[in-house]
Design an enzyme around this catalytic site. Structure first.
Site, PDB file in Angstrom:
ATOM      1  N   TYR A   9       0.862  -1.192   0.000  1.00 17.72           N
ATOM      2  CA  TYR A   9       0.000   0.000   0.000  1.00 17.72           C
ATOM      3  C   TYR A   9       0.898   1.242   0.000  1.00 17.72           C
ATOM      4  CZ  TYR A   9      -3.902  -3.040   1.434  1.00 17.72           C
ATOM      5  OH  TYR A   9      -4.862  -4.022   1.510  1.00 17.72           O
ATOM      6  N   ASP A  48      -4.566   2.921  12.169  1.00 17.05           N
ATOM      7  CA  ASP A  48      -4.211   1.644  12.808  1.00 17.05           C
ATOM      8  C   ASP A  48      -2.698   1.527  13.053  1.00 17.05           C
ATOM      9  OD1 ASP A  48      -6.275   1.708  10.772  1.00 17.05           O
ATOM     10  OD2 ASP A  48      -6.671  -0.406  11.137  1.00 17.05           O
ATOM     11  N   ILE A  93     -10.186   4.702  14.673  1.00 23.14           N
ATOM     12  CA  ILE A  93     -10.118   5.839  15.594  1.00 23.14           C
ATOM     13  C   ILE A  93      -9.777   5.362  17.002  1.00 23.14           C
ATOM     14  CG2 ILE A  93     -11.457   7.717  16.635  1.00 23.14           C
ATOM     15  CD1 ILE A  93     -13.010   7.948  14.030  1.00 23.14           C
ATOM     16  N   GLY A  94     -10.167   4.136  17.351  1.00 20.93           N
ATOM     17  CA  GLY A  94      -9.826   3.590  18.659  1.00 20.93           C
ATOM     18  C   GLY A  94      -8.355   3.280  18.823  1.00 20.93           C
ATOM     19  N   TRP A  95      -7.732   2.741  17.783  1.00 17.85           N
ATOM     20  CA  TRP A  95      -6.317   2.366  17.892  1.00 17.85           C
ATOM     21  C   TRP A  95      -5.452   3.580  18.216  1.00 17.85           C
ATOM     22  CZ3 TRP A  95      -6.330  -2.342  18.809  1.00 17.85           C
ATOM     23  CH2 TRP A  95      -6.882  -3.327  17.986  1.00 17.85           C
ATOM     24  N   THR A 152     -10.380  -4.894   8.369  1.00 21.00           N
ATOM     25  CA  THR A 152     -10.981  -4.039   7.356  1.00 21.00           C
ATOM     26  C   THR A 152      -9.976  -3.074   6.758  1.00 21.00           C
ATOM     27  OG1 THR A 152     -13.134  -4.147   8.438  1.00 21.00           O
ATOM     28  CG2 THR A 152     -12.768  -2.277   7.008  1.00 21.00           C
TER      29      THR A 152
END
Length: 375
Positions: A141, A148, A220-222, A337
């Protein structure tokens, strides 16, 4: 579910403490998998997140079975010379489990764990970057920075820098964190887009900003979970720490505005709870609860914010089920994801007792156990 099992569930949900729920999750996964068979069969963050939660559970309970389980998995992947049985050294996802090596080295003094760390973390010195010095999430990528990524790279590098006296890694990782926030933050909502491609060549990249188009819950949590881990190993007087603390504060406060009022959970696509096909997701909810509670514990948020953490915690607990063996089932977990449009995230399948979902749940419970002492 029968009436009797419903009653058992209700009683457990009312009576179990957060640390007991963490243990329930550990036991459920231990029942399902021998450590050597945890999927996928390589050194990967799915196992790393789950076992990081288990390690924190071991630290709070002193249950040596958890330590032995972690050690067995690591020993099934790390060879005596510190190399890895199966590993993708150009993907940040396969660096993250290295955080488990610090405690094993401290406990055993076995040099293979230190060698393994030195086979992992110095990779960051030559990691491929975009023109601004931001790490590619994976080599296939090009130029893509994902939220993440900070969880996969930041905590291990900063702890490495502290443990082995290599402070250059502090600056290297704070640069990643600041770059991500600068280029993914939406000034209207205060939320962070899932990714950024400086070259704007990715299929999902906005042609003007290079940003992804959506606020995906777990990504957003990571980000704040990673920063809060990094703070525990960074010097208090590091030049970037104050700015990063402000970033965590602003993000967590912004997230509170999107907490579902009835359940306390958060949506798969955080800002679009008004759309009928959007759905409440447990792993992001667990990570947000963990981050809010930990920010309070570390003194970065006022204790009044714990009300939102407790509401989210209870919301996740309310979704739990049990199988015929009495093992807890954690559902509503989005599978792994990539970056895409709204339809992409909404169509993602969900799983039960997925390793990184269970890991997020355990991390939440561990932090809420500590939060019980905060008035």
């Amino acid at each position: 579910m029968s009436a009797s099992s419903s009653n058992v569930k209700a009683e457990l949900q009312a009576e179990l403490t957060p640390i007991q729920w963490a243990e329930k999750a550990c036991e459920a996964l231990m029942f399902k998998y021998e450590p050597e068979s945890l999927p996928p069969d390589r050194f990967h963050y799915h196992q790393g997140v789950f076992l990081s939660g288990m390690e924190k559970c071991w630290q709070q309970t002193n249950n040596h079975r958890y330590y032995e389980y972690i050690k067995r998995w690591v020993d099934s992947q790390v060879l005596e010379d510190g190399s890895f049985k199966k590993h993708k050294p150009d993907e940040l996802d396969d660096i993250q489990p290295g955080v488990l090596l610090f405690n094993l080295y401290e406990q055993t003094k076995d040099e293979k764990y230190k060698k393994a760390l030195y086979n992992l973390v110095p990779l960051f010195k030559t990691w491929k970057t975009n023109p601004s010095g931001g790490f590619w999430h994976k080599e296939h990528y090009p130029n893509q920075m994902w939220l993440d990524s900070l969880y996969m790279a930041g905590p291990i590098a900063v702890q490495f820098g502290k443990t082995f006296g290599e402070s250059e890694y502090f600056d290297r990782m704070t640069h990643q964190a600041l770059l991500m926030e600068k280029h993914t933050k939406d000034p209207v909502t205060g939320l962070l887009y899932h990714g950024w491609d400086e070259t704007k060549s990715a299929s999902w990249a906005d042609p003007d900003t290079g940003q992804a188009s959506q606020f995906w819950g777990r990504a957003i949590g990571w980000y704040p979970v990673a920063l809060l881990e990094m703070f525990e190993h960074m010097p208090d007087d590091h030049k970037d720490k104050a700015a990063l603390i402000t970033i965590v504060q602003d993000l967590l406060i912004a997230l509170i505005a999107y907490q579902h009022s009835a359940t306390g959970l958060w949506y798969q696509v955080v800002d679009k709870g008004y759309l009928a096909d959007n759905w409440l997701e447990n792993s992001c909810s667990s990570l947000y609860v963990h981050a809010i509670a930990k920010a309070v514990r570390l003194g970065h948020l006022d204790a009044s914010y714990l009300q939102y953490a407790w509401k989210g915690y209870q919301g996740v607990i309310d979704t739990l089920k049990f199988d015929e063996n009495g093992n807890v089932i954690i559902g509503q977990i989005c599978i792994g994801t990539g970056i895409g449009d709204y339809a992409h995230y909404i169509a993602r399948p969900t799983s039960e007792n997925d390793l990184h979902g269970a890991g997020a749940f355990i991390l939440m419970c561990i932090e809420m156990n500590l939060a019980q002492s905060v008035q």
